[in-house]
Design a protein around this motif. Structure first.
Motif, PDB file in Angstrom:
ATOM      1  N   ASN A   1       0.818  -1.224   0.000  1.00 22.52           N
ATOM      2  CA  ASN A   1       0.000   0.000   0.000  1.00 22.52           C
ATOM      3  C   ASN A   1       0.851   1.274   0.000  1.00 22.52           C
ATOM      4  O   ASN A   1       0.755   2.107   0.917  1.00 22.52           O
ATOM      5  N   PRO A   2       1.701   1.466  -1.026  1.00 19.93           N
ATOM      6  CA  PRO A   2       2.546   2.666  -1.067  1.00 19.93           C
ATOM      7  C   PRO A   2       1.707   3.928  -1.234  1.00 19.93           C
ATOM      8  O   PRO A   2       0.541   3.874  -1.624  1.00 19.93           O
ATOM      9  N   ASP A   3       2.317   5.073  -0.931  1.00 18.01           N
ATOM     10  CA  ASP A   3       1.613   6.350  -1.037  1.00 18.01           C
ATOM     11  C   ASP A   3       1.644   6.911  -2.451  1.00 18.01           C
ATOM     12  O   ASP A   3       0.700   7.580  -2.888  1.00 18.01           O
ATOM     13  N   ILE A   4       2.743   6.664  -3.165  1.00 17.52           N
ATOM     14  CA  ILE A   4       2.933   7.200  -4.523  1.00 17.52           C
ATOM     15  C   ILE A   4       3.611   6.137  -5.376  1.00 17.52           C
ATOM     16  O   ILE A   4       4.480   5.406  -4.891  1.00 17.52           O
ATOM     17  N   MET A   5       3.227   6.066  -6.647  1.00 18.16           N
ATOM     18  CA  MET A   5       3.890   5.163  -7.583  1.00 18.16           C
ATOM     19  C   MET A   5       4.569   5.968  -8.686  1.00 18.16           C
ATOM     20  O   MET A   5       3.972   6.881  -9.256  1.00 18.16           O
TER      21      MET A   5
ATOM     22  N   ASN B   1      -6.475   4.587  -5.073  1.00 17.01           N
ATOM     23  CA  ASN B   1      -6.438   5.960  -5.588  1.00 17.01           C
ATOM     24  C   ASN B   1      -5.076   6.610  -5.371  1.00 17.01           C
ATOM     25  O   ASN B   1      -4.953   7.831  -5.450  1.00 17.01           O
ATOM     26  N   MET B   2      -4.047   5.817  -5.080  1.00 18.24           N
ATOM     27  CA  MET B   2      -2.731   6.402  -4.842  1.00 18.24           C
ATOM     28  C   MET B   2      -2.281   7.210  -6.055  1.00 18.24           C
ATOM     29  O   MET B   2      -2.550   6.819  -7.201  1.00 18.24           O
ATOM     30  N   PRO B   3      -1.607   8.343  -5.859  1.00 22.44           N
ATOM     31  CA  PRO B   3      -1.086   9.118  -6.990  1.00 22.44           C
ATOM     32  C   PRO B   3      -0.083   8.283  -7.801  1.00 22.44           C
ATOM     33  O   PRO B   3       0.771   7.607  -7.229  1.00 22.44           O
ATOM     34  N   ILE B   4      -0.225   8.336  -9.121  1.00 25.91           N
ATOM     35  CA  ILE B   4       0.689   7.628 -10.023  1.00 25.91           C
ATOM     36  C   ILE B   4       1.348   8.659 -10.939  1.00 25.91           C
ATOM     37  O   ILE B   4       0.658   9.364 -11.689  1.00 25.91           O
TER      38      ILE B   4
ATOM     39  N   ASP C   1      -1.771  10.501 -12.593  1.00 29.28           N
ATOM     40  CA  ASP C   1      -1.938  11.851 -12.055  1.00 29.28           C
ATOM     41  C   ASP C   1      -0.965  12.854 -12.649  1.00 29.28           C
ATOM     42  O   ASP C   1      -1.228  14.050 -12.660  1.00 29.28           O
ATOM     43  N   ASP C   2       0.168  12.373 -13.139  1.00 32.60           N
ATOM     44  CA  ASP C   2       1.194  13.260 -13.675  1.00 32.60           C
ATOM     45  C   ASP C   2       2.029  12.477 -14.676  1.00 32.60           C
ATOM     46  O   ASP C   2       2.001  11.238 -14.704  1.00 32.60           O
ATOM     47  N   TYR C   3       2.788  13.183 -15.517  1.00 33.03           N
ATOM     48  CA  TYR C   3       3.563  12.542 -16.589  1.00 33.03           C
ATOM     49  C   TYR C   3       4.886  13.274 -16.735  1.00 33.03           C
ATOM     50  O   TYR C   3       4.912  14.474 -17.007  1.00 33.03           O
ATOM     51  N   LEU C   4       5.968  12.555 -16.534  1.00 30.57           N
ATOM     52  CA  LEU C   4       7.314  13.111 -16.639  1.00 30.57           C
ATOM     53  C   LEU C   4       8.030  12.390 -17.772  1.00 30.57           C
ATOM     54  O   LEU C   4       8.084  11.164 -17.797  1.00 30.57           O
ATOM     55  N   THR C   5       8.556  13.151 -18.727  1.00 32.91           N
ATOM     56  CA  THR C   5       9.184  12.560 -19.916  1.00 32.91           C
ATOM     57  C   THR C   5      10.686  12.382 -19.725  1.00 32.91           C
ATOM     58  O   THR C   5      11.374  13.274 -19.230  1.00 32.91           O
TER      59      THR C   5
END
Length: 233
Positions: free
Chosen positions: A47-51, A74-77, A98-102
């Motif tokens: 059950n991590p907080d962020i992926m 619903n953890m932030p990904i 939730d976000d995208y880093l290239t």
């Protein structure tokens, strides 16, 4: 030691080592997974907080990982991928990222995205603890304490970002919220990419709450300005 636990899903060892070294240097707790299946197991058991998720995994596409995780968490990904096409970003966001880093990315940007996500997590957790009201607007009902939304009595299956957008609009019903205001509240920034992401999420949200998306009843677009939730009699 940072209290948030981060799951790093990356099959490329040098990139994985870069990320974990960065996390360790800045006192983050972390787990690693080199494949999609391992990521799902780690996510369900710890059950991590962020992926932090790479899309190009050896056993399955990262989009599938997002979809599977979203069935119960619903953890932030935050996606970290070499895929830079807008369609790839939209597919990931539509799936529930939730976000995208290239790639290639700077360590500073990764840390900045994590800080934004942590602030959002803290705010959401605070809202869950303090909110108890039920919002009702026509057939739309939002239970802020439970973090659920309903339409005609049926629960809406919203992604975390879609729910946050709906909640933000509902708490400002009748008021036009600018793109900058919304992106600052949702992502903690107002970059051009965030405005593009906002349009994607708003389109998917409308499909779920509007019986006629082309003639919206709840969310009104103010072209070039922002959005407003209408009061339904």
């Amino acid at each position: 030691m940072n209290k948030n636990l981060i799951l790093v899903v990356e099959d490329d060892a040098p990139v994985r080592n870069l990320i974990t070294t960065t996390l360790k240097t800045h006192d983050y707790r972390y787990l690693t997974a080199p494949s999609g299946e391992t990521a799902i197991v780690e996510a369900s058991s710890h059950n991590p907080d962020i992926m932090l998720l790479d899309l190009g995994l050896p056993d399955m596409d990262g989009i599938e990982v997002i979809k599977k995780v979203r069935t119960w968490s619903n953890m932030p990904i935050i996606v970290i991928s070499a895929r830079s096409e807008d369609t790839d970003k939209i597919d990931a966001l539509d799936a529930g990222a939730d976000d995208y880093l290239t790639k290639p990315f700077s360590v500073e940007e990764l840390l900045a995205r994590l800080r934004v996500t942590q602030r959002r997590l803290a705010m959401m957790q605070g809202e869950v603890q303090t909110e108890s009201a039920i919002f009702q607007n026509g057939s739309l009902r939002i239970d802020y304490a439970a973090g659920c939304a309903y339409l005609d009595g049926e629960e809406l299956h919203l992604t975390p970002i879609e729910y946050k957008l709906l909640s933000l609009l509902s708490k400002n019903v009748g008021k036009v919220l600018t793109h900058t205001f919304i992106t600052q509240k949702i992502w903690g920034s107002s970059w051009d990419n965030d405005v593009a992401s906002l349009r994607v999420f708003m389109a998917t949200l409308r499909k779920k709450i509007e019986k006629q998306p082309n003639s919206p009843q709840y969310i009104q677009t103010h072209i070039g300005v922002g959005y407003r939730m209408l009061k339904v009699e």
